[in-house]
Design a protein around this motif. Structure first.
Motif, PDB file in Angstrom:
ATOM      1  N   LYS A   7       0.721   6.702  -6.736  1.00  0.00           N
ATOM      2  CA  LYS A   7      -0.429   7.580  -6.981  1.00  0.00           C
ATOM      3  C   LYS A   7      -0.043   9.044  -6.841  1.00  0.00           C
ATOM      4  O   LYS A   7      -0.581   9.913  -7.533  1.00  0.00           O
ATOM      5  CB  LYS A   7      -1.554   7.231  -6.006  1.00  0.00           C
ATOM      6  CG  LYS A   7      -2.837   8.006  -6.225  1.00  0.00           C
ATOM      7  CD  LYS A   7      -3.932   7.536  -5.285  1.00  0.00           C
ATOM      8  CE  LYS A   7      -3.612   7.891  -3.838  1.00  0.00           C
ATOM      9  NZ  LYS A   7      -4.736   7.549  -2.925  1.00  0.00           N
ATOM     10  N   LYS A  45       0.830  -1.208   0.000  1.00  0.00           N
ATOM     11  CA  LYS A  45       0.000   0.000   0.000  1.00  0.00           C
ATOM     12  C   LYS A  45       0.861   1.254   0.000  1.00  0.00           C
ATOM     13  O   LYS A  45       0.539   2.241  -0.665  1.00  0.00           O
ATOM     14  CB  LYS A  45      -0.928  -0.012   1.212  1.00  0.00           C
ATOM     15  CG  LYS A  45      -2.064  -1.017   1.127  1.00  0.00           C
ATOM     16  CD  LYS A  45      -3.119  -0.753   2.183  1.00  0.00           C
ATOM     17  CE  LYS A  45      -2.565  -0.936   3.574  1.00  0.00           C
ATOM     18  NZ  LYS A  45      -3.622  -0.745   4.611  1.00  0.00           N
ATOM     19  N   THR A  94       0.610   4.006  -2.900  1.00  0.00           N
ATOM     20  CA  THR A  94       0.303   5.396  -2.548  1.00  0.00           C
ATOM     21  C   THR A  94       1.364   6.337  -3.111  1.00  0.00           C
ATOM     22  O   THR A  94       1.055   7.408  -3.639  1.00  0.00           O
ATOM     23  CB  THR A  94       0.212   5.559  -1.028  1.00  0.00           C
ATOM     24  OG1 THR A  94      -0.803   4.696  -0.513  1.00  0.00           O
ATOM     25  CG2 THR A  94      -0.109   6.987  -0.651  1.00  0.00           C
TER      26      THR A  94
END
Length: 261
Positions: free
Chosen positions: A18, A11, A15
């Motif tokens: 992103k 994750k 992230t």
């Protein structure tokens, strides 16, 4: 704990991705550019017996994209080492393999996204899957399995070099000959004899041939008389499993032994 830590690092990497949309955009645009360039510019001048060039081309583009996408594991590990992030991870009460699992998992997600966009682009220029849904998903799974296994190879290389620039230059110098001296873009039978032999035993050629067979994009030209070409799917499976068996333990051992640089 191992699963939880690996998912947490995955994750974290997604992230970070992103928050760096430029890297995501260029990672996706490059294969789209290759699809359009080769299918629209060279498609009219390259003949493949029993099929058109776009059908023949797409498996090579898929293979090239997932292989080059796997290099992110190496460059990201090298960058985290340079920035001191790895040293911070090593001070935390977490599984030593979680960083590596998170790194390779996040790059697998990126490869999935790239392949989906490439398939949409290929569909727009005339590419079609001429096989059953089961065979199609088997080909997709084979691509992603090979890319995931190769990510561990690149992760080890990323922990072994002194800077991200080194691995970026080294990986492109190695991977470009492997992808272009193969059956990815032209039939290996058209190459000079020495290059034809190299192409027929090139693992990239085996991956491309396996995907062509599973997607139903093979032509009528007889296969080269080389074991990897005659048995492409088993060759890729054996190669991917061997890479995982060899490089996963090596990566974990390397991660446990590296010190601050």
């Amino acid at each position: 704990m191992w699963f939880s830590d690996g998912w947490t690092v995955t994750k974290r990497n997604l992230t970070k991705l992103k928050r760096s949309p430029d890297m995501l955009v260029f990672a996706v645009l490059q294969p789209v550019m290759f699809v359009l360039l080769f299918s629209q510019i060279y498609g009219g001048s390259i003949q493949v017996a029993g099929t058109d060039y776009t059908q023949y081309l797409m498996a090579g583009i898929f293979a090239q994209t997932v292989i080059f996408g796997s290099t992110f594991s190496g460059s990201a590990m090298a960058q985290d080492l340079k920035d001191g992030i790895i040293d911070r991870f090593r001070t935390l009460p977490m599984s030593s393999s979680a960083v590596l699992i998170g790194r390779t998992n996040s790059d697998l997600v990126l490869n999935v996204l790239s392949v989906v966009i490439m398939m949409a682009t290929g569909f727009a220029v005339g590419w079609r899957v001429n096989a059953s849904m089961g065979s199609f998903f088997a080909g997709l799974g084979l691509l992603l399995l090979f890319s995931y296994a190769f990510s561990w190879v690149m992760a080890l290389l990323g922990m072994s070099v002194k800077s991200p620039e080194v691995i970026n230059n080294a990986s492109f110098m190695i991977l470009f000959p492997f992808t272009f001296i193969s059956n990815a873009f032209v039939q290996s039978q058209t190459l000079p004899s020495a290059l034809e032999t190299f192409a027929n035993w090139n693992p990239v050629s085996a991956l491309v041939q396996a995907v062509r067979e599973l997607f139903g994009n093979v032509g009528s030209e007889p296969l080269p008389d080389a074991w990897p070409m005659q048995n492409a799917v088993p060759m890729v499976l054996i190669g991917a499993i061997l890479m995982l068996v060899v490089f996963v333990p090596l990566c974990i051992r390397k991660f446990a032994s590296i010190s601050s640089r």
